[in-house]
Motif scaffolding. Structure first.
Motif, PDB file in Angstrom:
ATOM      1  N   ARG A 218      29.025  27.913  41.775  1.00  0.00           N
ATOM      2  CA  ARG A 218      29.580  26.747  42.550  1.00  0.00           C
ATOM      3  C   ARG A 218      30.747  26.954  43.291  1.00  0.00           C
ATOM      4  N   LEU A 219      31.764  27.773  42.830  1.00  0.00           N
ATOM      5  CA  LEU A 219      32.967  27.917  43.781  1.00  0.00           C
ATOM      6  C   LEU A 219      32.590  28.776  44.987  1.00  0.00           C
ATOM      7  N   GLY A 220      31.763  29.762  44.621  1.00  0.00           N
ATOM      8  CA  GLY A 220      31.370  30.711  45.840  1.00  0.00           C
ATOM      9  C   GLY A 220      30.680  30.010  46.885  1.00  0.00           C
ATOM     10  N   ARG A 221      29.685  29.022  46.784  1.00  0.00           N
ATOM     11  CA  ARG A 221      29.127  28.144  47.485  1.00  0.00           C
ATOM     12  C   ARG A 221      30.169  27.196  48.497  1.00  0.00           C
ATOM     13  N   PHE A 222      30.913  26.604  47.569  1.00  0.00           N
ATOM     14  CA  PHE A 222      31.861  25.573  47.912  1.00  0.00           C
ATOM     15  C   PHE A 222      32.958  26.301  49.110  1.00  0.00           C
ATOM     16  N   PHE A 223      33.394  27.196  48.601  1.00  0.00           N
ATOM     17  CA  PHE A 223      34.460  28.049  49.532  1.00  0.00           C
ATOM     18  C   PHE A 223      33.747  28.860  50.428  1.00  0.00           C
ATOM     19  N   GLY A 224      32.412  29.241  50.289  1.00  0.00           N
ATOM     20  CA  GLY A 224      31.696  30.306  51.107  1.00  0.00           C
ATOM     21  C   GLY A 224      31.968  31.816  51.093  1.00  0.00           C
ATOM     22  N   ASN A 225      32.526  32.075  49.825  1.00  0.00           N
ATOM     23  CA  ASN A 225      32.987  33.354  49.710  1.00  0.00           C
ATOM     24  C   ASN A 225      32.089  34.158  48.654  1.00  0.00           C
ATOM     25  N   GLY A 226      31.150  33.544  48.017  1.00  0.00           N
ATOM     26  CA  GLY A 226      30.365  34.230  46.970  1.00  0.00           C
ATOM     27  C   GLY A 226      30.635  34.066  45.943  1.00  0.00           C
ATOM     28  N   ALA A 227      29.900  34.113  44.772  1.00  0.00           N
ATOM     29  CA  ALA A 227      30.080  34.233  43.390  1.00  0.00           C
ATOM     30  C   ALA A 227      30.740  35.411  42.912  1.00  0.00           C
ATOM     31  N   LYS A 228      30.500  36.469  43.432  1.00  0.00           N
ATOM     32  CA  LYS A 228      30.919  37.718  42.829  1.00  0.00           C
ATOM     33  C   LYS A 228      32.473  37.928  42.797  1.00  0.00           C
ATOM     34  N   LEU A 229      32.956  37.445  43.974  1.00  0.00           N
ATOM     35  CA  LEU A 229      34.391  37.395  44.068  1.00  0.00           C
ATOM     36  C   LEU A 229      35.206  36.543  42.836  1.00  0.00           C
ATOM     37  N   TRP A 230      34.644  35.412  42.536  1.00  0.00           N
ATOM     38  CA  TRP A 230      35.286  34.657  41.423  1.00  0.00           C
ATOM     39  C   TRP A 230      35.003  35.300  40.155  1.00  0.00           C
ATOM     40  N   LEU A 231      33.636  35.909  39.782  1.00  0.00           N
ATOM     41  CA  LEU A 231      33.397  36.687  38.886  1.00  0.00           C
ATOM     42  C   LEU A 231      34.275  37.981  38.637  1.00  0.00           C
ATOM     43  N   ASN A 232      34.560  38.523  39.727  1.00  0.00           N
ATOM     44  CA  ASN A 232      35.371  39.857  39.310  1.00  0.00           C
ATOM     45  C   ASN A 232      36.805  39.595  39.216  1.00  0.00           C
ATOM     46  N   MET A 233      37.424  38.167  39.650  1.00  0.00           N
ATOM     47  CA  MET A 233      38.545  37.942  39.433  1.00  0.00           C
ATOM     48  C   MET A 233      38.690  37.668  38.055  1.00  0.00           C
ATOM     49  N   GLN A 234      37.602  36.936  37.505  1.00  0.00           N
ATOM     50  CA  GLN A 234      37.640  36.513  35.953  1.00  0.00           C
ATOM     51  C   GLN A 234      37.710  38.008  35.152  1.00  0.00           C
ATOM     52  N   ALA A 235      36.738  38.714  35.643  1.00  0.00           N
ATOM     53  CA  ALA A 235      36.354  39.939  34.878  1.00  0.00           C
ATOM     54  C   ALA A 235      37.781  40.950  34.832  1.00  0.00           C
ATOM     55  N   ASN A 236      38.515  40.928  35.848  1.00  0.00           N
ATOM     56  CA  ASN A 236      39.660  41.875  35.928  1.00  0.00           C
ATOM     57  C   ASN A 236      40.786  41.257  35.141  1.00  0.00           C
ATOM     58  N   TYR A 237      40.676  39.829  35.128  1.00  0.00           N
ATOM     59  CA  TYR A 237      41.914  39.266  34.314  1.00  0.00           C
ATOM     60  C   TYR A 237      41.513  39.461  32.807  1.00  0.00           C
ATOM     61  N   ASP A 238      40.264  39.368  32.298  1.00  0.00           N
ATOM     62  CA  ASP A 238      39.846  39.112  31.149  1.00  0.00           C
ATOM     63  C   ASP A 238      40.137  40.857  30.497  1.00  0.00           C
ATOM     64  N   LEU A 239      39.784  41.898  31.438  1.00  0.00           N
ATOM     65  CA  LEU A 239      39.946  43.262  31.020  1.00  0.00           C
ATOM     66  C   LEU A 239      41.165  43.460  30.901  1.00  0.00           C
ATOM     67  N   TRP A 240      42.154  43.081  31.750  1.00  0.00           N
ATOM     68  CA  TRP A 240      43.499  43.542  31.607  1.00  0.00           C
ATOM     69  C   TRP A 240      44.116  43.031  30.280  1.00  0.00           C
ATOM     70  N   HIS A 241      43.690  41.806  29.958  1.00  0.00           N
ATOM     71  CA  HIS A 241      44.150  41.149  28.676  1.00  0.00           C
ATOM     72  C   HIS A 241      43.657  42.085  27.246  1.00  0.00           C
ATOM     73  N   ALA A 242      42.385  42.342  27.482  1.00  0.00           N
ATOM     74  CA  ALA A 242      41.827  43.115  26.364  1.00  0.00           C
ATOM     75  C   ALA A 242      42.512  44.727  26.218  1.00  0.00           C
ATOM     76  N   GLU A 243      42.784  45.063  27.480  1.00  0.00           N
ATOM     77  CA  GLU A 243      43.524  46.632  27.321  1.00  0.00           C
ATOM     78  C   GLU A 243      45.071  46.254  26.809  1.00  0.00           C
ATOM     79  N   GLN A 244      45.449  45.278  26.968  1.00  0.00           N
ATOM     80  CA  GLN A 244      46.761  44.938  26.488  1.00  0.00           C
ATOM     81  C   GLN A 244      46.846  44.901  24.838  1.00  0.00           C
ATOM     82  N   LYS A 245      45.851  44.590  24.394  1.00  0.00           N
ATOM     83  CA  LYS A 245      45.718  44.381  22.762  1.00  0.00           C
ATOM     84  C   LYS A 245      45.721  45.857  22.075  1.00  0.00           C
TER      85      LYS A 245
END
Length: 89
Positions: A62-89
């Motif tokens: 939805r965000l990718g369609r709305f902003f015109g930048n694609g879903a992968k951008l939003w998924l990659n941002m979330q994955a990078n954020y989640d991965l960083w937190h998992a690595e900190q544990k």
């Protein structure tokens, strides 16, 4: 030529909700006015912006369609954020 390897990231990646808030502000929209245009509720969008909920696959589409930048951008941002937190544990 020298080979460079990325070391561990020391700084927390920016939360996707924070980027979403900035993108909405840049387009002179509020979460309340953008939610119906994105196809979600004000509550869901607010939870993402406040860091209480992640950007899901469906929301990334939805965000990718709305902003015109694609879903992968939003998924990659979330994955990078989640991965960083998992690595900190």
């Amino acid at each position: 030529m020298a080979e460079y390897k990325a070391g561990p990231r020391k700084r927390e990646p920016t939360r996707p909700g924070k980027i979403l808030a900035s993108a909405l502000k840049a387009t002179d929209l509020t979460a309340n006015s953008a939610a119906p245009r994105i196809g979600t509720s004000k509550m869901t969008l607010g939870r993402i912006i406040n860091g209480e909920a992640p950007v899901t696959t469906e929301m990334a589409l939805r965000l990718g369609r709305f902003f015109g930048n694609g879903a992968k951008l939003w998924l990659n941002m979330q994955a990078n954020y989640d991965l960083w937190h998992a690595e900190q544990k």
